[in-house]
Scaffold this active site. Structure first.
Site, PDB file in Angstrom:
ATOM      1  N   SER A 120       0.959  -1.179  -0.040  1.00  0.00           N
ATOM      2  CA  SER A 120      -0.125  -0.066   0.090  1.00  0.00           C
ATOM      3  C   SER A 120       0.908   1.166  -0.154  1.00  0.00           C
ATOM      4  CB  SER A 120      -0.981   0.116   1.318  1.00  0.00           C
ATOM      5  OG  SER A 120      -1.730  -1.124   1.289  1.00  0.00           O
ATOM      6  N   HIS A 141      -0.720  -2.457  -7.080  1.00  0.00           N
ATOM      7  CA  HIS A 141      -1.643  -2.281  -6.255  1.00  0.00           C
ATOM      8  C   HIS A 141      -3.170  -2.298  -6.369  1.00  0.00           C
ATOM      9  CE1 HIS A 141      -2.554   0.854  -2.844  1.00  0.00           C
ATOM     10  NE2 HIS A 141      -2.829  -0.191  -2.397  1.00  0.00           N
ATOM     11  N   ASN A 191      -3.303   6.054  -1.419  1.00  0.00           N
ATOM     12  CA  ASN A 191      -3.104   6.110  -0.052  1.00  0.00           C
ATOM     13  C   ASN A 191      -2.329   7.324   0.517  1.00  0.00           C
ATOM     14  OD1 ASN A 191      -4.547   3.787   0.723  1.00  0.00           O
ATOM     15  ND2 ASN A 191      -2.539   2.691   0.184  1.00  0.00           N
TER      16      ASN A 191
END
Ligand SMILES: CC(=O)CC(=O)SCCNC(=O)CCNC(=O)[C@H](O)C(C)(C)COP(=O)(O)OP(=O)(O)OC[C@H]1O[C@@H](n2cnc3c(N)ncnc32)[C@H](O)[C@@H]1OP(=O)(O)O
Ligand SMILES: NC(=O)C1=CN([C@@H]2O[C@H](COP(=O)(O)OP(=O)(O)OC[C@H]3O[C@@H](n4cnc5c(N)ncnc54)[C@H](OP(=O)(O)O)[C@@H]3O)[C@@H](O)[C@H]2O)C=CC1
Length: 292
Positions: A120, A141, A191
């Site tokens: 992540s 991802h 993220n």
């Protein structure tokens, strides 16, 4: 470069099982590996439950489920990853764990096999440098829940070969996902934005500005998010959220990314969210109950 036919998935947690599910459905042979054969087998059972859910929701036919399951195998040890053309690592978000896995797996793989991480937040360049194949390493991802979310972030390390990137892109396209390319910096794109928002929600709770329920309702009804930040944090896993904040904090050296002490406390308690049945909500009863 030969076409990818067999995909290995390392880590039979929520992401690894989701990745195995979409790959098997798309026609790849899939080998699912975890710390033990038993955990890998439990992972296969989770994939089966996910496929059953898709059949029940009339997303796929029962024959597609059965064909996908026939293509999926639980690994009985690391040597079962040897036939893989592409291996996607989706183990716990800790750099030491991922490095140890690569050290075990690389000697087993063919020299031309591609190795990817579903990390992540951790630097792809740094992970790649710890393997025997930085040119054949990249970030793939996926988003959670993998069978539902359309996006996949692709991340090149500094050394990633263009041909490896293109071959990996072709695999993700076969999964019917939308690809965005991110530069290799902490947290990539999703993220870098999403986890500081969740961390800020935890500060908002910590400072007594709102309760778990009022903050979640604010973001669901006031910003049209499908889940409130605490529901989402529990869904992602609070250990994963904390690890990502630590990578942002260390990697960008900016105090604005400091993890909220309340998040640290929950992780230290082992209240990691849905996967441990307790996080910002308690999931042990019929309906989730806020824990503050
Ligand atoms: C941390 C990282 O590195 C990156 C990340 O992944 S960050 C997290 C990103 N993910 C999100 O932000 C998810 C936000 N939440 C949502 O989008 C939605 O709440 C949700 C899709 C998870 C569930 O949607 P919902 O409308 O509340 O529930 P529900 O109606 O049960 O589900 C919608 C569909 O998704 C499917 N679904 C829901 N959860 C699922 C799961 N865990 N696995 C498989 N399918 C699932 C359902 O079967 C349903 O499909 P149908 O329409 O065919 O019935
Ligand atoms: N959760 C999310 O929303 C998302 C997570 N990710 C990333 O995906 C990765 C996995 O996350 P997630 O699935 O949520 O985590 P989980 O905690 O659900 O699963 C991690 C899995 O990896 C296993 N594992 C740990 N060590 C090893 C090892 N040495 N060899 C093989 N398997 C191992 C764990 O086993 P055990 O239980 O025994 O420890 C567990 O089954 C992380 O890098 C995370 O950052 C990416 C996108 C979204």
């Amino acid at each position: 470069m030969s076409e990818v036919r067999t995909v290995g998935v390392i880590g039979a947690g929520q992401m690894g099982t989701g990745i195995a599910q979409v790959c098997a459905l798309a026609g790849f042979d899939v080998v699912l590996y975890d710390v033990s054969f038993e955990q890998a087998r439990q992972g296969v059972a989770k994939v089966q439950a996910g496929l059953d859910r898709q059949v029940a929701g009339e997303k796929i036919a029962a024959t597609e489920r059965d064909e996908a399951l026939a293509r999926l195998k639980a690994a009985d040890g690391v040597n079962d990853l040897a036939p893989c053309d592409l291996v996607i690592e989706a183990a716990t978000e800790k750099e030491e764990i991922k490095r140890r896995i690569f050290a075990q797996v690389c000697p087993v793989l063919r020299p031309d096999a591609i190795l990817a991480s579903n990390t992540s937040s951790i630097s792809i360049t740094r992970l790649a440098a710890g393997t025997d194949r930085p040119e054949r390493f990249l970030g793939i991802h996926f988003m959670n829940p993998v069978p539902v979310m359309k996006l996949v972030e692709l991340v090149r390390g500094i050394a990633t070969d263009d041909a490896v990137f293109e071959a990996s892109k072709a695999v993700v396209q076969k999964l019917d996902k939308t690809i965005i390319v991110s530069e290799d910096f902490p947290g990539f794109i999703v993220n870098r934005i999403l986890i500081p928002m969740i961390n800020e929600a935890i500060y908002t709770l910590h400072e007594g500005i709102g309760s778990v329920e009022s903050i979640d309702a604010s973001m669901r009804l006031g910003a049209n998010h499908p889940m409130g930040p605490f529901q989402l944090a529990d869904f992602i896993g609070l250990d994963t959220c904390l690890s990502i904040m630590q990578v942002l904090h260390d990697g960008l050296a900016d105090s604005k990314y400091r993890p909220c002490p309340l998040l640290v406390k929950y992780v230290e308690a082992g209240w990691l969210g849905r996967k441990t049945k307790r996080g910002f909500y308690d999931y042990r009863g019929e309906t989730p109950v806020p824990t503050r």
